[in-house]
Design a protein around this motif. Structure first.
Motif, PDB file in Angstrom:
ATOM      1  N   LEU A 143       0.854  -1.187   0.000  1.00  0.00           N
ATOM      2  CA  LEU A 143       0.000   0.000   0.000  1.00  0.00           C
ATOM      3  C   LEU A 143       0.887   1.234   0.000  1.00  0.00           C
ATOM      4  O   LEU A 143       1.633   1.458   0.952  1.00  0.00           O
ATOM      5  CB  LEU A 143      -0.914   0.005   1.230  1.00  0.00           C
ATOM      6  N   PRO A 158      -1.125   5.117   1.921  1.00  0.00           N
ATOM      7  CA  PRO A 158      -2.553   5.027   2.278  1.00  0.00           C
ATOM      8  C   PRO A 158      -2.924   6.154   3.226  1.00  0.00           C
ATOM      9  O   PRO A 158      -2.123   6.573   4.064  1.00  0.00           O
ATOM     10  CB  PRO A 158      -2.659   3.662   2.954  1.00  0.00           C
ATOM     11  N   GLN A 159      -4.170   6.614   3.113  1.00  0.00           N
ATOM     12  CA  GLN A 159      -4.561   7.816   3.849  1.00  0.00           C
ATOM     13  C   GLN A 159      -5.206   7.514   5.192  1.00  0.00           C
ATOM     14  O   GLN A 159      -5.022   8.274   6.143  1.00  0.00           O
ATOM     15  CB  GLN A 159      -5.528   8.643   2.990  1.00  0.00           C
ATOM     16  N   ASN A 163      -8.759   2.088   6.369  1.00  0.00           N
ATOM     17  CA  ASN A 163      -8.596   1.407   5.078  1.00  0.00           C
ATOM     18  C   ASN A 163      -7.470   0.379   5.129  1.00  0.00           C
ATOM     19  O   ASN A 163      -7.546  -0.682   4.498  1.00  0.00           O
ATOM     20  CB  ASN A 163      -8.336   2.424   3.976  1.00  0.00           C
ATOM     21  N   ILE A 164      -6.419   0.690   5.875  1.00  0.00           N
ATOM     22  CA  ILE A 164      -5.339  -0.290   6.043  1.00  0.00           C
ATOM     23  C   ILE A 164      -5.870  -1.517   6.775  1.00  0.00           C
ATOM     24  O   ILE A 164      -5.594  -2.660   6.409  1.00  0.00           O
ATOM     25  CB  ILE A 164      -4.157   0.332   6.807  1.00  0.00           C
ATOM     26  N   ALA A 210      -8.177  -3.573   4.624  1.00  0.00           N
ATOM     27  CA  ALA A 210      -7.364  -4.268   3.613  1.00  0.00           C
ATOM     28  C   ALA A 210      -6.688  -5.489   4.229  1.00  0.00           C
ATOM     29  O   ALA A 210      -6.628  -6.558   3.615  1.00  0.00           O
ATOM     30  CB  ALA A 210      -6.326  -3.313   3.026  1.00  0.00           C
ATOM     31  N   ILE A 255       3.729  -1.295   3.835  1.00  0.00           N
ATOM     32  CA  ILE A 255       3.127   0.033   3.752  1.00  0.00           C
ATOM     33  C   ILE A 255       4.223   1.063   3.490  1.00  0.00           C
ATOM     34  O   ILE A 255       5.254   1.082   4.177  1.00  0.00           O
ATOM     35  CB  ILE A 255       2.372   0.394   5.045  1.00  0.00           C
ATOM     36  N   PRO A 307       2.623   5.795   5.229  1.00  0.00           N
ATOM     37  CA  PRO A 307       1.217   5.974   5.622  1.00  0.00           C
ATOM     38  C   PRO A 307       0.990   7.385   6.156  1.00  0.00           C
ATOM     39  O   PRO A 307       1.772   7.873   6.978  1.00  0.00           O
ATOM     40  CB  PRO A 307       1.011   4.919   6.711  1.00  0.00           C
ATOM     41  N   PRO A 311      -2.628   5.411  -3.306  1.00  0.00           N
ATOM     42  CA  PRO A 311      -3.464   6.140  -2.357  1.00  0.00           C
ATOM     43  C   PRO A 311      -4.927   6.161  -2.798  1.00  0.00           C
ATOM     44  O   PRO A 311      -5.230   6.123  -3.993  1.00  0.00           O
ATOM     45  CB  PRO A 311      -2.863   7.554  -2.376  1.00  0.00           C
ATOM     46  N   GLU A 312      -5.823   6.244  -1.817  1.00  0.00           N
ATOM     47  CA  GLU A 312      -7.249   6.195  -2.100  1.00  0.00           C
ATOM     48  C   GLU A 312      -7.704   7.296  -3.056  1.00  0.00           C
ATOM     49  O   GLU A 312      -8.561   7.084  -3.910  1.00  0.00           O
ATOM     50  CB  GLU A 312      -8.041   6.299  -0.794  1.00  0.00           C
ATOM     51  N   ASN A 319     -12.986   1.417  -3.469  1.00  0.00           N
ATOM     52  CA  ASN A 319     -12.325   1.612  -2.188  1.00  0.00           C
ATOM     53  C   ASN A 319     -11.063   0.754  -2.143  1.00  0.00           C
ATOM     54  O   ASN A 319     -11.000  -0.323  -2.732  1.00  0.00           O
ATOM     55  CB  ASN A 319     -13.308   1.225  -1.079  1.00  0.00           C
ATOM     56  N   LEU A 320     -10.041   1.218  -1.420  1.00  0.00           N
ATOM     57  CA  LEU A 320      -8.784   0.488  -1.337  1.00  0.00           C
ATOM     58  C   LEU A 320      -8.996  -0.945  -0.870  1.00  0.00           C
ATOM     59  O   LEU A 320      -8.487  -1.892  -1.485  1.00  0.00           O
ATOM     60  CB  LEU A 320      -7.831   1.221  -0.382  1.00  0.00           C
TER      61      LEU A 320
END
Length: 262
Positions: free
Chosen positions: A22, A25-26, A30-31, A34, A48, A51, A130-131, A159-160
């Protein structure tokens, strides 16, 4: 959690599968979702890159809903190039075509190519952006191929976690031997031909007695239709016995060899 069989021990050690990377990621949520999606299909290698809200992230852990083996073993990187180091085959996800000469796969084909990489002794990775913006071109340049999901072109936003779930599922499906269709017979079994024929003859004998199979010239086709109807039902041995009991109950008031008065 519903649907989780805690007697299974597959979580004891990471299973071989692609790394999920990822990039920037925002949201911790969402992480976490996922990570949950990954573990649903046996993936545990989560990496990651930068982040936004830092790491570790309690919101991510909460959203992972018990996928702690993934959260606890997250690898953190400052650069995408470092995150893919050591991998041999990278598929990058994108929602739009880029000005790059690279193969563009469907999810199913991407999973098959990653399986081929593993079969050849290599290691594969899935790259997610990123989303809000998706992957940058410099990140895509690190990939061997791109993956685009064939969604509604008028609303292509995923969506992620949805995208991670989709690719994790395709990876799992590509190596899964689950039957496409099955029936859980519990305490019974499929009826065999002898049992079915016994039921057919029982039913047809009573229908003859009650004058249903008329006129005589139509009797053969009526019998074929009835037999085909019950054959399509794929009856169990218990169901055949139940149906024979139903026929007997409905005709019990009339002695054998007799039908209702005309």
């Amino acid at each position: 959690m519903a649907g989780t069989d805690r007697t299974k021990n597959e979580l004891a050690a990471p299973s071989p599968g692609p790394a999920v990377i990822l990039v920037a990621p925002q949201l911790g949520e969402n992480i976490g979702t996922a990570a949950r999606a990954m573990l649903n299909f046996g993936l545990t290698d989560l990496r990651i890159v930068r982040p936004r809200d830092g790491w570790p992230n309690e919101r991510a852990r909460a959203a992972a809903s018990g996928a702690d083996i993934v959260i606890d073993n997250v690898q953190l990187f400052d650069r995408t190039a470092d995150a893919v180091a050591g991998l041999d085959y990278i598929v990058a996800t994108t929602a739009r075509a880029r000005d790059m000469v690279k193969p563009i796969f469907t999810p199913e084909t991407a999973a098959a190519r990653m399986r081929e990489a593993f079969a050849g002794g290599g290691r594969a990775g899935l790259l997610f952006g990123p989303e809000r913006t998706g992957l940058e071109n410099d990140d895509l340049a690190l990939a061997d191929a791109l993956m685009m999901v064939p969604v509604n072109p008028a609303f292509a936003s995923l969506n992620l976690a949805q995208c991670v779930l989709l690719m994790s599922y395709e990876w799992h499906k590509a190596g899964d031997a689950t039957e496409a269709e099955r029936i859980e017979y519990q305490q019974t079994r499929p009826a065999n031909k002898e049992e079915l024929l016994g039921f057919f003859e029982h039913l047809e004998g009573e229908l003859d007695r009650f004058g249903f199979l008329k006129p005589p010239e139509k009797r053969p086709s009526m019998i074929r239709n009835l037999r085909n109807m019950f054959q399509r039902a794929r009856l169990t041995e218990q169901e055949v016995r139940t149906l024979r009991g139903v026929v007997a109950a409905l005709t019990r008031r009339y002695p054998k060899g007799e039908g209702p008065a005309e």
